[in-house]
Design a protein around this motif. Structure first.
Motif, PDB file in Angstrom:
ATOM      1  N   LEU A 146     -18.583   7.717  39.293  1.00 20.84           N
ATOM      2  CA  LEU A 146     -18.303   6.846  40.432  1.00 20.84           C
ATOM      3  C   LEU A 146     -17.660   5.530  40.029  1.00 20.84           C
ATOM      4  O   LEU A 146     -16.874   4.957  40.799  1.00 20.84           O
ATOM      5  N   GLU A 147     -17.968   5.053  38.849  1.00 23.34           N
ATOM      6  CA  GLU A 147     -17.402   3.769  38.421  1.00 23.34           C
ATOM      7  C   GLU A 147     -15.879   3.851  38.339  1.00 23.34           C
ATOM      8  O   GLU A 147     -15.168   2.956  38.809  1.00 23.34           O
ATOM      9  N   ALA A 148     -15.386   4.935  37.731  1.00 20.69           N
ATOM     10  CA  ALA A 148     -13.941   5.105  37.597  1.00 20.69           C
ATOM     11  C   ALA A 148     -13.283   5.316  38.959  1.00 20.69           C
ATOM     12  O   ALA A 148     -12.227   4.753  39.253  1.00 20.69           O
ATOM     13  N   ARG A 149     -13.913   6.150  39.812  1.00 16.87           N
ATOM     14  CA  ARG A 149     -13.373   6.388  41.150  1.00 16.87           C
ATOM     15  C   ARG A 149     -13.351   5.094  41.969  1.00 16.87           C
ATOM     16  O   ARG A 149     -12.363   4.792  42.652  1.00 16.87           O
ATOM     17  N   ASP A 150     -14.429   4.347  41.884  1.00 22.76           N
ATOM     18  CA  ASP A 150     -14.495   3.095  42.639  1.00 22.76           C
ATOM     19  C   ASP A 150     -13.428   2.107  42.158  1.00 22.76           C
ATOM     20  O   ASP A 150     -12.862   1.347  42.958  1.00 22.76           O
ATOM     21  N   ARG A 151     -13.164   2.129  40.856  1.00 25.22           N
ATOM     22  CA  ARG A 151     -12.148   1.217  40.313  1.00 25.22           C
ATOM     23  C   ARG A 151     -10.756   1.590  40.831  1.00 25.22           C
ATOM     24  O   ARG A 151      -9.968   0.709  41.191  1.00 25.22           O
ATOM     25  N   ILE A 152     -10.474   2.883  40.889  1.00 23.05           N
ATOM     26  CA  ILE A 152      -9.192   3.319  41.447  1.00 23.05           C
ATOM     27  C   ILE A 152      -9.083   2.891  42.906  1.00 23.05           C
ATOM     28  O   ILE A 152      -8.057   2.355  43.344  1.00 23.05           O
ATOM     29  N   MET A 153     -10.144   3.099  43.669  1.00 24.64           N
ATOM     30  CA  MET A 153     -10.151   2.726  45.078  1.00 24.64           C
ATOM     31  C   MET A 153      -9.975   1.217  45.243  1.00 24.64           C
ATOM     32  O   MET A 153      -9.265   0.745  46.147  1.00 24.64           O
ATOM     33  N   GLU A 154     -10.597   0.471  44.359  1.00 28.78           N
ATOM     34  CA  GLU A 154     -10.497  -0.989  44.419  1.00 28.78           C
ATOM     35  C   GLU A 154      -9.064  -1.448  44.169  1.00 28.78           C
ATOM     36  O   GLU A 154      -8.529  -2.296  44.892  1.00 28.78           O
ATOM     37  N   ILE A 155      -8.438  -0.871  43.129  1.00 23.64           N
ATOM     38  CA  ILE A 155      -7.063  -1.256  42.785  1.00 23.64           C
ATOM     39  C   ILE A 155      -6.093  -0.866  43.902  1.00 23.64           C
ATOM     40  O   ILE A 155      -5.240  -1.654  44.312  1.00 23.64           O
ATOM     41  N   PHE A 156      -6.249   0.362  44.418  1.00 23.47           N
ATOM     42  CA  PHE A 156      -5.372   0.810  45.492  1.00 23.47           C
ATOM     43  C   PHE A 156      -5.625   0.027  46.781  1.00 23.47           C
ATOM     44  O   PHE A 156      -4.702  -0.172  47.578  1.00 23.47           O
ATOM     45  N   GLY A 157      -6.860  -0.401  46.968  1.00 28.41           N
ATOM     46  CA  GLY A 157      -7.182  -1.141  48.175  1.00 28.41           C
ATOM     47  C   GLY A 157      -6.502  -2.494  48.260  1.00 28.41           C
ATOM     48  O   GLY A 157      -6.327  -3.051  49.347  1.00 28.41           O
ATOM     49  N   GLN A 158      -6.069  -3.010  47.120  1.00 34.01           N
ATOM     50  CA  GLN A 158      -5.395  -4.304  47.103  1.00 34.01           C
ATOM     51  C   GLN A 158      -3.969  -4.210  47.633  1.00 34.01           C
ATOM     52  O   GLN A 158      -3.381  -5.215  48.036  1.00 34.01           O
ATOM     53  N   ARG A 159      -3.399  -3.031  47.602  1.00 31.91           N
ATOM     54  CA  ARG A 159      -2.037  -2.761  48.095  1.00 31.91           C
ATOM     55  C   ARG A 159      -0.952  -3.475  47.292  1.00 31.91           C
ATOM     56  O   ARG A 159       0.220  -3.383  47.643  1.00 31.91           O
ATOM     57  N   ASP A 160      -1.302  -4.193  46.256  1.00 36.95           N
ATOM     58  CA  ASP A 160      -0.299  -4.874  45.428  1.00 36.95           C
ATOM     59  C   ASP A 160      -0.847  -5.033  44.018  1.00 36.95           C
ATOM     60  O   ASP A 160      -1.131  -6.143  43.555  1.00 36.95           O
ATOM     61  N   PRO A 161      -1.036  -3.903  43.297  1.00 32.83           N
ATOM     62  CA  PRO A 161      -1.674  -3.970  41.982  1.00 32.83           C
ATOM     63  C   PRO A 161      -0.823  -4.709  40.952  1.00 32.83           C
ATOM     64  O   PRO A 161       0.405  -4.670  40.993  1.00 32.83           O
ATOM     65  N   SER A 162      -1.505  -5.406  40.067  1.00 35.57           N
ATOM     66  CA  SER A 162      -0.818  -6.087  38.971  1.00 35.57           C
ATOM     67  C   SER A 162      -0.396  -5.048  37.930  1.00 35.57           C
ATOM     68  O   SER A 162      -0.821  -3.892  37.979  1.00 35.57           O
ATOM     69  N   GLU A 163       0.419  -5.473  36.982  1.00 35.31           N
ATOM     70  CA  GLU A 163       0.866  -4.552  35.933  1.00 35.31           C
ATOM     71  C   GLU A 163      -0.307  -4.056  35.098  1.00 35.31           C
ATOM     72  O   GLU A 163      -0.356  -2.893  34.699  1.00 35.31           O
ATOM     73  N   SER A 164      -1.272  -4.933  34.841  1.00 34.08           N
ATOM     74  CA  SER A 164      -2.440  -4.520  34.053  1.00 34.08           C
ATOM     75  C   SER A 164      -3.272  -3.504  34.834  1.00 34.08           C
ATOM     76  O   SER A 164      -3.837  -2.559  34.255  1.00 34.08           O
ATOM     77  N   GLU A 165      -3.340  -3.654  36.153  1.00 34.05           N
ATOM     78  CA  GLU A 165      -4.087  -2.712  36.973  1.00 34.05           C
ATOM     79  C   GLU A 165      -3.374  -1.366  37.059  1.00 34.05           C
ATOM     80  O   GLU A 165      -4.015  -0.310  37.057  1.00 34.05           O
TER      81      GLU A 165
END
Length: 328
Positions: A253-272
């Motif tokens: 769940l940690e990895a899935r939640d992290r993907i959801m968090e990054i995608f939820g921003q709608r403007d991920p940074s290069e590091s993300e």
């Protein structure tokens, strides 16, 4: 080993030269202002794969390169029109290693250039006075619009399923492959069964092409793909590797939640973006996606075996190998 173009038989190589000459003639005759930009688009290094499919499929009937050259050029114009419009929708800055029309000239001129190339497509195809050819191309336009809309409405949603993806790939990419095959065969008077088989060949190959393209977006090199690695993730486009990875991570769940968090921003940074790529690479997603694509190429090869014409079979098989080799 990567190959820049399929290994075609001499007959088709000569036919491709005729088509290329005709495309250049058309470019030279374009309206001055729109034509200048359209000329740049059409000379930006594409593989001419769709015109190639038109020509090769013509081998299923009464093959005549000069009869096919307008249709082959039309498919190239149509393909590039969709790329120009896609770049407007995606606000893409680079394609094939060069600045897009959108980034150079703005949204309005890019939209007009795309419309101009679409119109050139139908001017060329209407010269055949064959309603079926126009019908095939028109249906393709509908499929592309449906696929693009499905993509737009489902951005930043990594929990999409494989069937959604395959339908979108069929509409957005494979429909044009399939239509190129059907149009070439139709113009040359191939049998209805041959036309349908070639349409299925193009569809299988087109979906495989899209999957490999998605894989390259994650593990390719910018100097080869012509666009920054991770562009799809950056734009929120959910591809098969991401779908497979997200599914595989159900127990993490940690990895899935992290993907959801990054995608939820709608403007991920290069590091993300790099972080999401790293998560995908830790799963079997890329190998599974490659297996899926190879299975589709194999399906297209099985269709090829239905044809007795060795020249046709040889060229269709070479194009299938090219789709795989552009990834390796």
């Amino acid at each position: 080993m990567r190959e820049d173009i399929p290994r075609l038989t001499p007959l088709v190589v000569r036919a491709m030269a005729i088509v290329e000459g005709f495309i250049q003639e058309q470019i030279d005759g374009f309206d001055r202002e729109l034509g200048k930009v359209a000329r740049e688009v059409l000379s930006s290094g594409g593989k001419r794969l769709r015109p190639m499919l038109v020509l090769v499929s013509g081998l299923a009937g009464d093959f005549e390169p000069h009869r096919l050259k307008k249709a082959a050029a039309a498919l190239e114009f149509f393909h590039n029109a969709t790329l120009v419009h896609d770049d407007v929708i995606d606000e893409a800055k680079f394609r094939r290693g060069r600045s897009t029309v959108f980034s150079q000239f703005g949204e309005k001129l890019a939209a007009l250039v795309g419309d101009f190339l679409f119109s050139q497509t139908f001017i060329l195809l209407s010269s055949y006075q064959d309603v079926e050819v126009l019908h095939i191309m028109s249906e393709t336009g509908v499929s592309l619009a449906v696929g693009e809309l499905a993509q737009l409405r489902n951005l930043y949603q990594p929990n999409l399923d494989e069937q959604f993806y395959l339908k979108r790939a069929r509409d957005k990419t494979a429909s044009l492959f399939s239509s190129a095959c059907k149009i070439g065969a139709t113009i040359c008077g191939a049998s209805s069964s041959a036309i349908q088989l070639l349409g299925r060949y193009g569809e299988s190959l087109g979906i495989a092409f899209q999957i490999f393209d998605d894989i390259l977006d994650i593990e390719g090199k910018t100097e080869i793909t012509g666009k920054p690695v991770g562009s799809d993730i950056r734009d929120g486009i959910v591809t098969l590797p991401l779908i497979y990875a997200f599914k595989e991570l159900e127990g993490k769940l940690e990895a899935r939640d992290r993907i959801m968090e990054i995608f939820g921003q709608r403007d991920p940074s290069e590091s993300e973006v790099r972080e999401v790529i790293g998560i995908i690479r830790q799963t079997r997603a890329l190998s599974r996606a490659k297996e899926k694509a190879l299975g589709l190429v194999q399906a297209s090869s099985e269709i090829v075996r239905n044809f007795q014409n060795q020249e046709l079979r040889s060229n269709l098989e070479s194009i299938g190998k090219f789709v795989v080799n552009r990834y390796n």
